[in-house]
Design a protein around this motif. Sequence first.
Motif, PDB file in Angstrom:
ATOM      1  N   SER A  10       0.881  -1.164   0.000  1.00 51.74           N
ATOM      2  CA  SER A  10       0.000   0.000   0.000  1.00 51.74           C
ATOM      3  C   SER A  10       0.915   1.210   0.000  1.00 51.74           C
ATOM      4  O   SER A  10       2.031   1.154   0.531  1.00 51.74           O
ATOM      5  CB  SER A  10      -0.887   0.027   1.241  1.00 51.74           C
ATOM      6  N   PHE A  11       0.441   2.283  -0.624  1.00 50.82           N
ATOM      7  CA  PHE A  11       1.290   3.470  -0.675  1.00 50.82           C
ATOM      8  C   PHE A  11       0.473   4.745  -0.669  1.00 50.82           C
ATOM      9  O   PHE A  11      -0.514   4.883  -1.372  1.00 50.82           O
ATOM     10  CB  PHE A  11       2.164   3.452  -1.930  1.00 50.82           C
ATOM     11  N   LYS A  12       0.958   5.670   0.137  1.00 46.53           N
ATOM     12  CA  LYS A  12       0.378   7.008   0.203  1.00 46.53           C
ATOM     13  C   LYS A  12       1.545   7.982   0.287  1.00 46.53           C
ATOM     14  O   LYS A  12       2.512   7.736   1.004  1.00 46.53           O
ATOM     15  CB  LYS A  12      -0.482   7.093   1.470  1.00 46.53           C
ATOM     16  N   TYR A  13       1.518   9.040  -0.505  1.00 47.27           N
ATOM     17  CA  TYR A  13       2.573  10.056  -0.406  1.00 47.27           C
ATOM     18  C   TYR A  13       2.458  10.746   0.943  1.00 47.27           C
ATOM     19  O   TYR A  13       1.340  10.947   1.437  1.00 47.27           O
ATOM     20  CB  TYR A  13       2.418  11.101  -1.518  1.00 47.27           C
ATOM     21  N   PRO A  14       3.609  11.135   1.530  1.00 44.80           N
ATOM     22  CA  PRO A  14       3.555  11.787   2.847  1.00 44.80           C
ATOM     23  C   PRO A  14       2.572  12.971   2.875  1.00 44.80           C
ATOM     24  O   PRO A  14       1.858  13.165   3.842  1.00 44.80           O
ATOM     25  CB  PRO A  14       4.999  12.270   3.066  1.00 44.80           C
ATOM     26  N   ARG A  15       2.534  13.739   1.774  1.00 41.97           N
ATOM     27  CA  ARG A  15       1.630  14.887   1.738  1.00 41.97           C
ATOM     28  C   ARG A  15       0.341  14.585   0.964  1.00 41.97           C
ATOM     29  O   ARG A  15      -0.477  15.475   0.716  1.00 41.97           O
ATOM     30  CB  ARG A  15       2.344  16.099   1.107  1.00 41.97           C
ATOM     31  N   GLY A  16       0.173  13.337   0.573  1.00 44.43           N
ATOM     32  CA  GLY A  16      -1.011  12.964  -0.216  1.00 44.43           C
ATOM     33  C   GLY A  16      -2.194  12.638   0.675  1.00 44.43           C
ATOM     34  O   GLY A  16      -2.019  12.286   1.842  1.00 44.43           O
ATOM     35  N   LYS A  17      -3.391  12.785   0.119  1.00 44.74           N
ATOM     36  CA  LYS A  17      -4.594  12.521   0.919  1.00 44.74           C
ATOM     37  C   LYS A  17      -5.035  11.065   0.793  1.00 44.74           C
ATOM     38  O   LYS A  17      -5.561  10.476   1.711  1.00 44.74           O
ATOM     39  CB  LYS A  17      -5.734  13.430   0.463  1.00 44.74           C
ATOM     40  N   ARG A  18      -4.832  10.493  -0.426  1.00 45.26           N
ATOM     41  CA  ARG A  18      -5.399   9.158  -0.621  1.00 45.26           C
ATOM     42  C   ARG A  18      -4.307   8.090  -0.788  1.00 45.26           C
ATOM     43  O   ARG A  18      -3.158   8.404  -1.114  1.00 45.26           O
ATOM     44  CB  ARG A  18      -6.307   9.161  -1.851  1.00 45.26           C
ATOM     45  N   MET A  19      -4.710   6.855  -0.572  1.00 48.94           N
ATOM     46  CA  MET A  19      -3.821   5.733  -0.830  1.00 48.94           C
ATOM     47  C   MET A  19      -3.758   5.548  -2.340  1.00 48.94           C
ATOM     48  O   MET A  19      -4.796   5.426  -2.995  1.00 48.94           O
ATOM     49  CB  MET A  19      -4.391   4.449  -0.213  1.00 48.94           C
ATOM     50  N   ILE A  20      -2.551   5.556  -2.908  1.00 52.24           N
ATOM     51  CA  ILE A  20      -2.416   5.356  -4.353  1.00 52.24           C
ATOM     52  C   ILE A  20      -2.531   3.856  -4.651  1.00 52.24           C
ATOM     53  O   ILE A  20      -3.079   3.469  -5.674  1.00 52.24           O
ATOM     54  CB  ILE A  20      -1.055   5.881  -4.861  1.00 52.24           C
ATOM     55  N   PHE A  21      -1.994   3.032  -3.744  1.00 45.72           N
ATOM     56  CA  PHE A  21      -2.123   1.569  -3.902  1.00 45.72           C
ATOM     57  C   PHE A  21      -2.727   0.982  -2.644  1.00 45.72           C
ATOM     58  O   PHE A  21      -2.451   1.449  -1.544  1.00 45.72           O
ATOM     59  CB  PHE A  21      -0.760   0.906  -4.116  1.00 45.72           C
ATOM     60  N   GLN A  22      -3.535  -0.030  -2.859  1.00 47.03           N
ATOM     61  CA  GLN A  22      -4.187  -0.709  -1.743  1.00 47.03           C
ATOM     62  C   GLN A  22      -3.838  -2.184  -1.817  1.00 47.03           C
ATOM     63  O   GLN A  22      -4.340  -2.888  -2.686  1.00 47.03           O
ATOM     64  CB  GLN A  22      -5.717  -0.600  -1.875  1.00 47.03           C
ATOM     65  N   ASN A  23      -2.915  -2.608  -0.980  1.00 43.30           N
ATOM     66  CA  ASN A  23      -2.654  -4.029  -0.836  1.00 43.30           C
ATOM     67  C   ASN A  23      -2.369  -4.730  -2.175  1.00 43.30           C
ATOM     68  O   ASN A  23      -2.994  -5.730  -2.513  1.00 43.30           O
ATOM     69  CB  ASN A  23      -3.892  -4.658  -0.158  1.00 43.30           C
ATOM     70  N   VAL A  24      -1.424  -4.175  -2.916  1.00 47.47           N
ATOM     71  CA  VAL A  24      -1.102  -4.720  -4.242  1.00 47.47           C
ATOM     72  C   VAL A  24      -0.042  -5.812  -4.125  1.00 47.47           C
ATOM     73  O   VAL A  24       0.997  -5.613  -3.496  1.00 47.47           O
ATOM     74  CB  VAL A  24      -0.589  -3.603  -5.187  1.00 47.47           C
ATOM     75  N   SER A  25      -0.321  -6.962  -4.718  1.00 47.92           N
ATOM     76  CA  SER A  25       0.674  -8.034  -4.803  1.00 47.92           C
ATOM     77  C   SER A  25       0.807  -8.410  -6.269  1.00 47.92           C
ATOM     78  O   SER A  25      -0.187  -8.619  -6.959  1.00 47.92           O
ATOM     79  CB  SER A  25       0.244  -9.260  -4.006  1.00 47.92           C
ATOM     80  N   GLU A  26       2.047  -8.449  -6.735  1.00 52.67           N
ATOM     81  CA  GLU A  26       2.270  -8.792  -8.144  1.00 52.67           C
ATOM     82  C   GLU A  26       3.709  -9.250  -8.278  1.00 52.67           C
ATOM     83  O   GLU A  26       4.579  -8.763  -7.569  1.00 52.67           O
ATOM     84  CB  GLU A  26       2.032  -7.547  -9.008  1.00 52.67           C
ATOM     85  N   SER A  27       3.965 -10.197  -9.190  1.00 53.09           N
ATOM     86  CA  SER A  27       5.368 -10.545  -9.396  1.00 53.09           C
ATOM     87  C   SER A  27       5.735 -10.388 -10.866  1.00 53.09           C
ATOM     88  O   SER A  27       4.895 -10.539 -11.758  1.00 53.09           O
ATOM     89  CB  SER A  27       5.663 -11.942  -8.872  1.00 53.09           C
ATOM     90  N   PHE A  28       6.991 -10.037 -11.079  1.00 55.51           N
ATOM     91  CA  PHE A  28       7.530  -9.755 -12.409  1.00 55.51           C
ATOM     92  C   PHE A  28       8.740 -10.656 -12.607  1.00 55.51           C
ATOM     93  O   PHE A  28       9.550 -10.801 -11.692  1.00 55.51           O
ATOM     94  CB  PHE A  28       7.966  -8.288 -12.493  1.00 55.51           C
TER      95      PHE A  28
END
Length: 218
Positions: A10-28
């Motif tokens: 999951s990811f949110k910018y320190p100054r961001g309001k919303r979560m950009i990613f929610q519990n993302v799992s992926e492999s490359f």
Amino acid sequence: MSKLELKSVSFKYPRGKRMIFQNVSESFESGRLTTVEGESGAGKSTLLTLLSGLALPTKGELLMDGEPIRDLTDYRRNIAATIAQANHLFEGRTVLENVTYPMLLKGTDPQTARQKALAYLADVKLDEELATHYPSECSGGEQKRVAFARAMALDNPVILADEPTANLDKGTSRVIADILESLAHERGRLVIAVTHDDLLPERADVRLYLRGGVLEHE
Ligand SMILES: Nc1ncnc2c1ncn2[C@@H]1O[C@H](COP(=O)(O)OP(=O)(O)OP(=O)(O)O)[C@@H](O)[C@H]1O
Ligand SMILES: [Mg+2]
């Protein structure tokens, strides 16, 4: 075979309001070209920032071959090579110097670095006479190809490209698509490209779509 994994990220910018990613799992996986599509603002560049080791997930982790990546400096220098949308070439250095620079940083001797750089520039179909030009003396498509040659010169197993065909004509876009494909299929690199146009996804082994903070398979 290398594998890069996002584990419950999951990811949110320190100054961001919303979560950009929610519990993302992926492999490359290495040897594959993966494309990531999605609307403007969906978080594609943010995804590459995380995969480049330039930001840490708010939750979850990034794994390489099953091991959490702890040393981000080492990861950025020896594992991931990123081609930013804006290229970020060194303006005060010639085309050749741009490509030799990362090799010299890694301790390659100058003569070998020069030979390898010329070979990489030939790989991306840049004329040898361009080697002495400065980035400001190159067209947009030429600058993009220099950025690719510089990233390839790092010899890193992971190649990440943010909108590598944006603002390029069809012919140059095809050259870039060929380079990405050959990096994955002939040189066994793990290649991930974020894109808005159709050309790269058509050539991709894996097509992902970023929507509502989640990665979906096409
Ligand atoms: N440093 C930051 N701080 C706070 N919010 C940010 C920051 N950088 C980007 N964002 C926000 O994060 C969201 C995702 O941005 P991102 O640049 O990843 O989108 P994108 O999918 O690459 O879009 P585009 O196709 O326009 O390049 C956007 O809403 C953006 O405004
Ligand atoms: Mg972007």
